[in-house]
Structures are given as structure tokens and as C-alpha cells.
Design a protein around this motif. Sequence first.
Motif, PDB file in Angstrom:
ATOM      1  N   UNK A 356       0.828  -1.204   0.000  1.00 41.87           N
ATOM      2  CA  UNK A 356       0.000   0.000   0.000  1.00 41.87           C
ATOM      3  C   UNK A 356       0.866   1.259   0.000  1.00 41.87           C
ATOM      4  N   UNK A 357       1.912   1.270   0.811  1.00 36.32           N
ATOM      5  CA  UNK A 357       2.810   2.430   0.834  1.00 36.32           C
ATOM      6  C   UNK A 357       3.483   2.609  -0.525  1.00 36.32           C
ATOM      7  N   UNK A 358       3.898   1.523  -1.127  1.00 34.81           N
ATOM      8  CA  UNK A 358       4.517   1.615  -2.451  1.00 34.81           C
ATOM      9  C   UNK A 358       3.531   2.182  -3.477  1.00 34.81           C
ATOM     10  N   UNK A 359       2.281   1.767  -3.382  1.00 36.65           N
ATOM     11  CA  UNK A 359       1.265   2.258  -4.329  1.00 36.65           C
ATOM     12  C   UNK A 359       1.047   3.761  -4.169  1.00 36.65           C
ATOM     13  N   UNK A 360       1.029   4.251  -2.940  1.00 42.24           N
ATOM     14  CA  UNK A 360       0.861   5.683  -2.714  1.00 42.24           C
ATOM     15  C   UNK A 360       2.055   6.456  -3.274  1.00 42.24           C
ATOM     16  N   UNK A 436      -5.292   1.476  -9.116  1.00 42.78           N
ATOM     17  CA  UNK A 436      -4.781   0.483 -10.065  1.00 42.78           C
ATOM     18  C   UNK A 436      -3.849  -0.512  -9.395  1.00 42.78           C
ATOM     19  N   UNK A 437      -3.281  -0.123  -8.251  1.00 38.58           N
ATOM     20  CA  UNK A 437      -2.221  -0.917  -7.643  1.00 38.58           C
ATOM     21  C   UNK A 437      -2.586  -1.533  -6.305  1.00 38.58           C
ATOM     22  N   UNK A 438      -3.758  -1.240  -5.789  1.00 42.65           N
ATOM     23  CA  UNK A 438      -4.062  -1.725  -4.438  1.00 42.65           C
ATOM     24  C   UNK A 438      -4.458  -3.192  -4.409  1.00 42.65           C
TER      25      UNK A 438
END
Length: 438
Positions: A356-360, A436-438
Amino acid sequence: MTDAPADPADEVVDLCRDLIRIDTSNYGDEDGPGERKAAEHVATLLDEVGIESRLYESEPGRTSVVAQWGGTPGGSRDGGLLLHGHLDVVPARAEDWQVDPFSGEVRDGYLWGRGAVDMKDFDAMLLAVVRARQRSGRVPDRPITLCFTADEEAGGHKGAQVLVEQHADELEGCTEAVGEVGGFSATVRGRRIYLVEAAEKGMAWLRLTARGRAGHGSMVNRDNAVSTLAAAVARIGAHEWPVRLTPAMRTLLAAVGDLAGEEATPENAEALVEEFGGAARMLGAVIRNTCNPTMLDAGYKVNVIPSEATAHVDGRFLPGHEDEFFATLATLVGDGIEIEAVSHQQPWETPYDGRLADAMTRSLLAEDPDAIVAPYLMSGGTDAKHFRKLGMASFGFAPLRLPADLDFTALFHGVDERVPVDALEFGARVFDRFLDEV
């Protein structure tokens, strides 16, 4: 389905404007219009694109909205994701503002109104993205719970707390949560730094009561409740709390230290915080515990010494430093004064790593490649305190790219609250990428 735009940036400003125009002022008591009208409006917006929602009313007019969206069999290894915002706002005095605080007026490139920053902007981003994706069939594989709550501005006791305690089935399976007050930019030495909320201070709203001997105001009285209380309040207000760096703030200040060419330490933490300009008023409060006197009450006539005096203080303590906070406060208050909790909520901190942190981070850098993204600890409180009781890891991520000269943190609960139109559009694009990434 409607034929409205499938690009979330195309309707996010209109959605935010319409929400601002619905007065949901929360006075912290039985006054105020409640959130029912706004909740029904949100439910209608979701229904327009085929998303069914449910309204939960803790008291007449105090209404939250919950909807389930997305998810495919085997589509997520990480459990469900809660996306939450609140519908209530703090009150506003129209005579103090340049515009009617509930007009949703667009002026000079800004959308003005109570809630533009806290937090109908994020409500609008979330609705715009969900509606656009639902229309175009871009529904996340991960199951998403959408939640728009009542009463956050008074501690969430009639909103998120009720959902957690009485309707936890709606939140079942959610392992992570994303809400407000993060993802906004600050400019330090010419570089934009996006601050993602990864921690919150704990809350200790406390009532102090001193009791003494009532008597005539013209006579000697060495057992004066007002004097005893006033001395304690003065000690609290003057106390200098020591600097304590939590993991999120160590990471953030290390990023600032890199720009300043020095290593971040507790000794230079305050100087590094000052690099944030106006945002230092908030960030300066999250490198230490704080306790501010806010209310005083005593007496009923000038020549009568009352038997009782009360004060309220707003205490906030860092994750891992609650015991230190209360021990220090007890020393400052002294003997003979009762301390009673009005609201006591725990701090929290989520490590800024993982999917999640990477997606943000990636979603922000895709729209602003030269920026820096770092976690921070938030001085206030959000509904995350309640949702974390169900074991969710939490973040604040309402992305906004802001002008360097905008004193953004002053707009929270402030006069002339406003958000740049292009920042709202930016936020909708970033949040769309995030999903798109979660």
C-alpha cells in the motif's frame, strides 16, 4: 448508468462544491443540522452508477454511509481495503469569511467553503474516482469498503465508533484503511515533499476540577478554587515538552536533512521542522507531547468566591509516550485537582512500507516525478483511531499538489478555507492511479 465523464478529474470540483453547499456543521452537542442530507446525497451519487449503499443513523440526523465495491474471487491476497471520509465539518461564522462558507464558490483558482480542506475534498476525490471507474468497468480486484461517516469532528462517537461497535460486519475482512490528512505537498528548499499520514497522536481531552471554600470576595480566602486552578493551568500552558522522534518523523526529517545537508537528530529537529514554513505549526506539535488549555469556567458573581472551578485541556501524546504524558501532567496539575477524561483515544503508527505504501508513493511520483514522498505523524485525530480497533493498518492519503506560498495547514478549521481547483483534479488523477495498484 449515466453518461457523465469517465475521467474523475472532470467532475471532482463539482462534487466537492455540491458537498460544501450541504451544511453539516458539527457543534459537538445536540445542535447542528446533522449529516443526513449529505449522506443521502452520497448514496444517490453511488446509486447513479449502480453501487448500492446503506445508511446507518446513530441518532436522528447523525448518519453514515457504507457501500461494498469491487472484489473478484482470488483477486486480492491482502484482504479488503477500507476507504473512508467524514461528512461533518466544524462550524463557520459567515461574517468572518470573504465568501459565504457554504456557497462552494470558485474564485481565483480556488474552491472556497467549509470542508474544502477538511474533508469534503477527499470525499469528492473518492466519489469521482469510484464513479468514473464504475462507469468504465475498471473495478478493482481487491474488495473495497466505502465509508462516509458522521461526527468525526467531535471524536467519531456517533459515526465511526458506532460502525465499529454495532455494524462491524460491514467492515469484515478489511485489513487496511485509507482516509484523510495525508498526501498533500509542502515545499522545502524548492522541492515538493508529499506527506503521507502514517501515524497519529493519541487524544486526551481532559476536564480539571478544583474545589475550595466558598466565601465573600472581600475577605481573605486561602482555599480559593479559582486561584488553585489558574496556577495549574498556567503551569500546563508554560511547560516545554521534550522532543521525541517517532519512526515516521525520523523518516520525514531525514529527508529534510538530506536537502539541508545535515543529519536529522533530536537536537536539530525543531530547526528542520521550521523548513516547512507554515506547516511547522502542525509538524512542530508531532515531535513532542502537547497539552493546551482551551476552556475555563468558574463563579457566578464578582463578589462571590466559588467553591468549584473547571478547566478543559487538549492533550495529545505521541505513540509510545502515553505514560510520560500522564505522569508529567499529574506533576504539573499538582495535588487537590481532579482530572477527568472527556475523550481518551489511543495513538497509532503504521510502518511506511509494503504494497500500500509503495502504491501511494508510485501514484504520486507518476504525476509529480521530481517530488519526494515521506510519512509523517499527524497532530490531530481522525476516524482511523476507531477503525484500527478492528486490526486495520491505516494511512492518510488525500493527495493534493499545493502552491509553495499557500499556508495549507492554517486552513484546517480556519477562516476562508479553500483548496486549489487544480489540486483537486491532481488528487483525483493520483487516487485513480493508486486504485490500479491496491
